[in-house]
Design an enzyme around this catalytic site. Structure first.
Site, PDB file in Angstrom:
ATOM      1  N   HIS A  72     -49.138 -18.163  26.166  1.00 43.07           N
ATOM      2  CA  HIS A  72     -49.621 -18.186  24.788  1.00 43.07           C
ATOM      3  C   HIS A  72     -49.680 -19.628  24.301  1.00 43.07           C
ATOM      4  O   HIS A  72     -48.698 -20.368  24.400  1.00 43.07           O
ATOM      5  CB  HIS A  72     -48.698 -17.367  23.877  1.00 43.07           C
ATOM      6  CG  HIS A  72     -48.931 -15.896  23.975  1.00 43.07           C
ATOM      7  ND1 HIS A  72     -48.458 -15.005  23.041  1.00 43.07           N
ATOM      8  CD2 HIS A  72     -49.596 -15.162  24.889  1.00 43.07           C
ATOM      9  CE1 HIS A  72     -48.810 -13.772  23.378  1.00 43.07           C
ATOM     10  NE2 HIS A  72     -49.490 -13.842  24.505  1.00 43.07           N
ATOM     11  N   TYR A 201     -46.820 -13.374  13.090  1.00 42.38           N
ATOM     12  CA  TYR A 201     -45.662 -13.366  12.200  1.00 42.38           C
ATOM     13  C   TYR A 201     -46.175 -13.166  10.773  1.00 42.38           C
ATOM     14  O   TYR A 201     -46.915 -14.010  10.261  1.00 42.38           O
ATOM     15  CB  TYR A 201     -44.910 -14.691  12.285  1.00 42.38           C
ATOM     16  CG  TYR A 201     -44.143 -14.903  13.574  1.00 42.38           C
ATOM     17  CD1 TYR A 201     -42.758 -14.741  13.603  1.00 42.38           C
ATOM     18  CD2 TYR A 201     -44.785 -15.270  14.756  1.00 42.38           C
ATOM     19  CE1 TYR A 201     -42.039 -14.934  14.774  1.00 42.38           C
ATOM     20  CE2 TYR A 201     -44.071 -15.460  15.929  1.00 42.38           C
ATOM     21  CZ  TYR A 201     -42.704 -15.298  15.925  1.00 42.38           C
ATOM     22  OH  TYR A 201     -41.991 -15.485  17.092  1.00 42.38           O
ATOM     23  N   PRO A 293     -33.499 -13.535  15.900  1.00 45.63           N
ATOM     24  CA  PRO A 293     -34.594 -13.588  16.874  1.00 45.63           C
ATOM     25  C   PRO A 293     -35.896 -14.170  16.346  1.00 45.63           C
ATOM     26  O   PRO A 293     -36.839 -14.332  17.124  1.00 45.63           O
ATOM     27  CB  PRO A 293     -34.766 -12.117  17.270  1.00 45.63           C
ATOM     28  CG  PRO A 293     -34.265 -11.338  16.096  1.00 45.63           C
ATOM     29  CD  PRO A 293     -33.140 -12.153  15.532  1.00 45.63           C
ATOM     30  N   LYS A 297     -35.337 -18.056  20.258  1.00 40.54           N
ATOM     31  CA  LYS A 297     -34.541 -19.128  20.843  1.00 40.54           C
ATOM     32  C   LYS A 297     -33.379 -18.660  21.719  1.00 40.54           C
ATOM     33  O   LYS A 297     -32.812 -19.463  22.474  1.00 40.54           O
ATOM     34  CB  LYS A 297     -33.980 -20.028  19.727  1.00 40.54           C
ATOM     35  CG  LYS A 297     -35.045 -20.883  19.072  1.00 40.54           C
ATOM     36  CD  LYS A 297     -35.429 -22.037  19.961  1.00 40.54           C
ATOM     37  CE  LYS A 297     -36.700 -22.709  19.541  1.00 40.54           C
ATOM     38  NZ  LYS A 297     -37.901 -22.154  20.137  1.00 40.54           N
ATOM     39  N   TYR A 385     -40.909 -24.461  18.153  1.00 42.62           N
ATOM     40  CA  TYR A 385     -41.172 -23.162  18.774  1.00 42.62           C
ATOM     41  C   TYR A 385     -41.323 -23.297  20.276  1.00 42.62           C
ATOM     42  O   TYR A 385     -40.825 -22.458  21.041  1.00 42.62           O
ATOM     43  CB  TYR A 385     -42.423 -22.538  18.157  1.00 42.62           C
ATOM     44  CG  TYR A 385     -42.547 -21.050  18.416  1.00 42.62           C
ATOM     45  CD1 TYR A 385     -42.162 -20.118  17.457  1.00 42.62           C
ATOM     46  CD2 TYR A 385     -43.057 -20.563  19.624  1.00 42.62           C
ATOM     47  CE1 TYR A 385     -42.264 -18.753  17.695  1.00 42.62           C
ATOM     48  CE2 TYR A 385     -43.158 -19.212  19.867  1.00 42.62           C
ATOM     49  CZ  TYR A 385     -42.766 -18.305  18.902  1.00 42.62           C
ATOM     50  OH  TYR A 385     -42.860 -16.960  19.143  1.00 42.62           O
TER      51      TYR A 385
END
Length: 391
Positions: A72, A201, A293, A297, A385
């Protein structure tokens, strides 16, 4: 039984550590309280940072990941019925993430360990770590109905939050930092292709939602729910309807439905134990720290811990210097706290607190608008990220 490094726990951290030590010519024994089938089906994280992907490849554990995993190059943020894509490679100099479930990582590492590595004992329950502050620490464990002792030069506790390793550190030598959140995630697996090719998200006045995936044909989706929610209290139709509301956009995007095969609720908490080393006992992964979550990480922090330990021990064997081993806790905690910060930021950015005020709602939207409008803010998110450097 004697070895150089006794590893408690055959999750991804313990298994990867055994693999890294094997590559450095250092012997180890892995003790796992559960059976192999349990470890290989234990559902956990599924997002691998760039650094984790690189480490697995270098350790010879990347072939199936590269074949079956899903690279991704970004995520999508949704808020106020708008969509904004964060382009990772463009913001980070080419870094990305990989969707590849922890269960699959464990399967790959178990197969390698059993074929090439040292002893991996399933259904071997660690009972206690003794002599952690001596030159000869030992792990008492039970295997095949009998108690035994594993004598080591070092012990690494990769046995999770409830394991025995952390309990061997005297309370007066520790500091604990933690935070619990008044909500959790209702997670479902559904037999339907993901409705988007990257993670989504979503911040919504009714609560957070996440669109993720396990494969091109299986979707993983989450809803923010009150703390203590019973997953079975939610019907399938109710779940899909709520997901559709929270993912709604102004451009008519639609969420594809399918049979829900699994439901569970994940509590949300932050936890850090300092130090991560006591004598010759080293903590790694959930034994030392837990993150909510939202920032993806948890597994990646565990990988950073064991990479740091393996490098430090190899350095000691090569040079005779224990400097890197002595710095283990400080080195790991620098990365841990950055991950805690990022996970907290993502959680408070996207979840609506039960007592949130209109002022706080507008602040969330302002923060999201800033990320969408500012390359600097967007870059900060993308760099975090895709992963902080190991060591």
């Amino acid at each position: 039984m004697r070895t150089t490094v006794g590893i408690i726990g055959a999750g991804p951290a313990g298994l990867l550590l055994a693999r890294l030590l094997h590559g450095a010519g250092i012997d180890s024994v892995v003790l796992e309280s559960r059976d192999r089938a349990y470890v290989e089906r234990r559902q956990r994280a599924g997002i691998l940072e760039q650094g984790t992907v690189d480490v697995l490849r270098a350790a010879g554990a990347g072939e199936r990941m590269d074949r079956e995993g899903l690279r991704h190059d970004g995520i999508e943020l949704r808020f106020d019925r708008k969509r904004h894509r964060v382009d990772f490679p463009a913001l980070t100099g080419g870094r990305s993430v990989m969707v590849y479930a922890q269960t699959e990582v464990c399967k790959d590492l178990i197969a390698l360990q059993l074929e090439e590595g040292g002893p991996l004992l399933f259904e071997a329950e660690a009972l206690a770590v003794e002599g952690a502050d001596t030159d000869r620490p030992r792990v008492r464990f039970r295997h095949e109905g009998a108690e035994d002792v594993l004598e080591c030069d070092y012990v690494v506790g990769c046995d999770g939050f409830w394991g025995v390793a952390r309990k061997a550190i005297p309370a007066e030598a520790t500091r604990v930092f933690e935070r619990t959140y008044p909500f959790g995630w209702l997670g479902v697996l559904a037999d339907v292709p993901p409705s988007h090719d990257e993670l989504v998200y979503a911040r919504h006045d009714r609560g957070f939602a996440l669109l993720s995936m396990r494969s091109p044909s299986v979707s993983r989706l989450y809803l923010q729910v009150p703390e203590g929610t019973d997953a079975e209290a939610w019907g399938d139709e109710e779940i899909w309807a709520e997901l559709e509301r929270r993912f709604e956009t102004a451009d008519g995007w639609t969420l594809e439905r399918g049979p829900i095969t699994q439901k569970s609720v994940t509590p949300m908490r932050s936890f850090v134990h300092e130090p991560m080393r006591y004598g010759r006992l080293f903590l790694a992964g959930d034994a030392a720290h837990i993150v909510p979550p939202t920032g993806a990480k948890g597994l990646n922090l565990a990988v950073g811990d064991v990479v740091t330990f393996a490098r430090a021990l190899a350095h000691e064997r090569r040079t005779g210097s224990a400097d890197l081993l002595d710095a283990y806790s400080a080195t790991c905690l620098g990365r841990v706290w950055q991950a805690e910060r990022f996970s907290y930021d993502m959680t408070t950015l996207l979840h609506r607190a039960p007592d949130a005020t209109p002022f706080e709602d507008r602040l969330q939207l302002a923060r999201l608008e800033r990320i969408a409008a500012s390359r600097a803010a967007e870059t900060d998110l993308a760099e975090a990220y895709t992963g902080f450097p190991f060591g």
